[in-house]
Design a protein around this motif. Structure first.
Motif, PDB file in Angstrom:
ATOM      1  N   PRO A 177       0.781  -1.334   0.040  1.00  0.00           N
ATOM      2  CA  PRO A 177      -0.027   0.093   0.102  1.00  0.00           C
ATOM      3  C   PRO A 177       0.875   1.282   0.055  1.00  0.00           C
ATOM      4  N   ILE A 178       2.114   1.228  -0.259  1.00  0.00           N
ATOM      5  CA  ILE A 178       3.149   2.483  -0.318  1.00  0.00           C
ATOM      6  C   ILE A 178       3.437   2.712   1.117  1.00  0.00           C
ATOM      7  N   ILE A 179       2.856   2.852   1.907  1.00  0.00           N
ATOM      8  CA  ILE A 179       3.050   2.921   3.410  1.00  0.00           C
ATOM      9  C   ILE A 179       2.637   1.895   4.171  1.00  0.00           C
ATOM     10  N   ALA A 180       3.589   1.016   5.038  1.00  0.00           N
ATOM     11  CA  ALA A 180       3.406   0.079   5.776  1.00  0.00           C
ATOM     12  C   ALA A 180       2.005   0.054   6.785  1.00  0.00           C
ATOM     13  N   ARG A 181       1.442  -0.866   6.947  1.00  0.00           N
ATOM     14  CA  ARG A 181       0.407  -0.811   7.789  1.00  0.00           C
ATOM     15  C   ARG A 181       0.770  -0.524   9.114  1.00  0.00           C
ATOM     16  N   GLU A 182       1.978  -1.210   9.648  1.00  0.00           N
ATOM     17  CA  GLU A 182       2.421  -1.065  10.942  1.00  0.00           C
ATOM     18  C   GLU A 182       2.607   0.298  11.486  1.00  0.00           C
ATOM     19  N   GLY A 183       2.820   1.330  10.445  1.00  0.00           N
ATOM     20  CA  GLY A 183       2.940   2.871  10.825  1.00  0.00           C
ATOM     21  C   GLY A 183       1.693   3.471  10.653  1.00  0.00           C
ATOM     22  N   TRP A 184       0.454   3.129  10.249  1.00  0.00           N
ATOM     23  CA  TRP A 184      -0.610   4.210  10.053  1.00  0.00           C
ATOM     24  C   TRP A 184      -0.856   4.833  11.088  1.00  0.00           C
ATOM     25  N   LEU A 185      -0.969   4.104  12.468  1.00  0.00           N
ATOM     26  CA  LEU A 185      -1.279   4.739  13.531  1.00  0.00           C
ATOM     27  C   LEU A 185      -0.194   5.849  14.074  1.00  0.00           C
ATOM     28  N   PHE A 186       0.890   5.567  13.943  1.00  0.00           N
ATOM     29  CA  PHE A 186       2.053   6.448  14.145  1.00  0.00           C
ATOM     30  C   PHE A 186       1.819   7.697  13.400  1.00  0.00           C
ATOM     31  N   ILE A 187       1.507   7.650  12.158  1.00  0.00           N
ATOM     32  CA  ILE A 187       1.381   8.583  10.903  1.00  0.00           C
ATOM     33  C   ILE A 187       0.428   9.489  11.479  1.00  0.00           C
ATOM     34  N   VAL A 188      -0.896   8.983  11.593  1.00  0.00           N
ATOM     35  CA  VAL A 188      -1.972   9.716  11.668  1.00  0.00           C
ATOM     36  C   VAL A 188      -1.891  10.650  13.046  1.00  0.00           C
TER      37      VAL A 188
ATOM     38  N   ILE B 119       8.730  18.326  10.621  1.00  0.00           N
ATOM     39  CA  ILE B 119      10.150  17.576  10.202  1.00  0.00           C
ATOM     40  C   ILE B 119       9.939  16.260  10.997  1.00  0.00           C
ATOM     41  N   ILE B 120       9.466  16.122  12.074  1.00  0.00           N
ATOM     42  CA  ILE B 120       9.396  14.678  12.708  1.00  0.00           C
ATOM     43  C   ILE B 120       8.268  13.763  12.100  1.00  0.00           C
ATOM     44  N   SER B 121       7.278  14.605  11.598  1.00  0.00           N
ATOM     45  CA  SER B 121       6.109  14.027  10.976  1.00  0.00           C
ATOM     46  C   SER B 121       6.573  13.368   9.689  1.00  0.00           C
ATOM     47  N   LEU B 122       7.252  13.946   8.752  1.00  0.00           N
ATOM     48  CA  LEU B 122       7.930  13.654   7.554  1.00  0.00           C
ATOM     49  C   LEU B 122       8.638  12.452   7.770  1.00  0.00           C
ATOM     50  N   PHE B 123       9.523  12.498   8.714  1.00  0.00           N
ATOM     51  CA  PHE B 123      10.473  11.564   9.015  1.00  0.00           C
ATOM     52  C   PHE B 123       9.694  10.100   9.392  1.00  0.00           C
ATOM     53  N   VAL B 124       8.779  10.358  10.280  1.00  0.00           N
ATOM     54  CA  VAL B 124       7.814   9.178  10.385  1.00  0.00           C
ATOM     55  C   VAL B 124       7.314   8.475   9.036  1.00  0.00           C
ATOM     56  N   LEU B 125       6.851   9.410   8.156  1.00  0.00           N
ATOM     57  CA  LEU B 125       6.287   8.949   7.054  1.00  0.00           C
ATOM     58  C   LEU B 125       7.058   8.220   6.435  1.00  0.00           C
ATOM     59  N   GLN B 126       8.410   8.826   6.077  1.00  0.00           N
ATOM     60  CA  GLN B 126       9.352   8.353   5.278  1.00  0.00           C
ATOM     61  C   GLN B 126       9.866   6.866   5.763  1.00  0.00           C
TER      62      GLN B 126
ATOM     63  N   MET C 299      20.314  -2.213   9.227  1.00  0.00           N
ATOM     64  CA  MET C 299      19.326  -1.417   8.537  1.00  0.00           C
ATOM     65  C   MET C 299      19.104  -0.078   9.473  1.00  0.00           C
ATOM     66  N   ASN C 300      19.304   1.021   9.082  1.00  0.00           N
ATOM     67  CA  ASN C 300      19.351   2.162   9.799  1.00  0.00           C
ATOM     68  C   ASN C 300      18.127   3.093   9.411  1.00  0.00           C
ATOM     69  N   VAL C 301      17.627   4.005  10.179  1.00  0.00           N
ATOM     70  CA  VAL C 301      16.487   4.500  10.616  1.00  0.00           C
ATOM     71  C   VAL C 301      15.813   5.227   9.161  1.00  0.00           C
ATOM     72  N   PHE C 302      16.703   5.174   8.133  1.00  0.00           N
ATOM     73  CA  PHE C 302      16.436   5.843   6.864  1.00  0.00           C
ATOM     74  C   PHE C 302      15.927   4.626   5.668  1.00  0.00           C
ATOM     75  N   ASN C 303      16.185   3.261   5.962  1.00  0.00           N
ATOM     76  CA  ASN C 303      15.963   2.270   5.476  1.00  0.00           C
ATOM     77  C   ASN C 303      14.563   1.820   5.475  1.00  0.00           C
ATOM     78  N   VAL C 304      13.994   1.173   4.456  1.00  0.00           N
ATOM     79  CA  VAL C 304      12.724   0.575   4.591  1.00  0.00           C
ATOM     80  C   VAL C 304      12.844  -1.011   5.525  1.00  0.00           C
ATOM     81  N   HIS C 305      11.740  -0.945   6.529  1.00  0.00           N
ATOM     82  CA  HIS C 305      11.815  -1.886   7.382  1.00  0.00           C
ATOM     83  C   HIS C 305      11.037  -2.864   7.532  1.00  0.00           C
TER      84      HIS C 305
ATOM     85  N   SER D 214       0.774  11.587  14.356  1.00  0.00           N
ATOM     86  CA  SER D 214       2.158  12.570  14.377  1.00  0.00           C
ATOM     87  C   SER D 214       1.147  13.844  13.320  1.00  0.00           C
ATOM     88  N   PHE D 215       0.530  13.503  12.308  1.00  0.00           N
ATOM     89  CA  PHE D 215       0.097  14.524  11.706  1.00  0.00           C
ATOM     90  C   PHE D 215      -0.969  15.322  12.573  1.00  0.00           C
TER      91      PHE D 215
END
Length: 217
Positions: free
Chosen positions: A7-18, A40-47, A93-99, A20-21
């Motif tokens: 879905p482009i954005i991992a389901r594991e992050g949906w709650l965190f992203i919502v 800046i933090i929200s964009l980091f969480v999204l990526q 895997m650093n924090v900027f890699n796909v996890h 945050s924004f």
């Protein structure tokens, strides 16, 4: 388990992203430019939670990288999960890699082992035996054993694995996720031929870590 739709954005992050924004939006509405650090933090969480689709090489002997990152180990060592000597290849895997994590081979899961542990820097060798980790021992389609271990890192605090003993995996199938910097260790038969070197950047399912060799030959 069916292949995970991308879905482009991992389901594991949906709650965190919502969350945050929403918080960032509220702060922006009330205090304007003071919300810039939160954006800046929200964009980091999204990526961080991006989850792009991947292509899978058509090579029966190939062992694919289960994660994005950088190769930190290529060595012969002991596979304590499969109880054998093995070729170990580790992806940091650093924090900027796909996890997201994907299966390196076609095969059946013979054993799943979870170990609670520490959260030292996943770039260090001792992380493989001291950190929180989850190991999948897989009987590959050619009968050889491949062990894939999710290892938590300095910041990571949760390993997610969606498969269990007896499940069939297909090469490139998404089976789990690790939240924030971590590593994945792959243990292969000693006869396997490594195709990567330490320091090399790799991409999940698209980079071939090694090739399995028919041990009967």
């Amino acid at each position: 388990m069916k292949n995970y739709p991308h879905p482009i954005i991992a389901r594991e992050g949906w709650l965190f992203i919502v969350v945050s924004f929403v918080i960032t939006g509220i702060v922006t509405y009330k205090w304007g430019v003071w919300s810039i650090p939160l954006w800046i933090i929200s964009l980091f969480v999204l990526q961080f939670f991006r989850d792009p689709g991947r292509t899978v090489p058509d090579d029966e002997k190939a062992v694919l990288s289960p994660a994005d990152g950088r190769i930190v180990v290529v060595e012969k060592t002991r596979d304590i999960y499969g109880e054998r000597d093995a070729l170990k290849i580790s992806v940091f895997m650093n924090v900027f890699n796909v996890h997201s994590n994907w299966s390196p081979v076609d095969g059946k899961i013979e054993k799943v082992q979870y170990f609670p542990g520490k959260f030292v820097n996943a770039d260090l060798d001792k992380a493989s035996i001291e950190n929180e980790r989850n190991a999948l021992v897989i009987s590959a389609s050619n009968g050889q054993m491949v062990t894939c271990v999710q290892v938590a890192g300095l910041i990571a605090r949760r390993i997610l694995c969606y498969v269990g003993k007896g499940d069939e995996l297909t090469k490139g199938q998404r089976f789990g996720f690790i939240r924030f910097g971590s590593r994945v260790d792959v243990y292969l038969p000693l006869s396997a031929v490594p195709k990567v070197t330490v320091g090399e950047k790799v991409y999940a399912t698209e980079t071939i870590l090694a090739e399995l060799v028919d041990e009967q030959n």
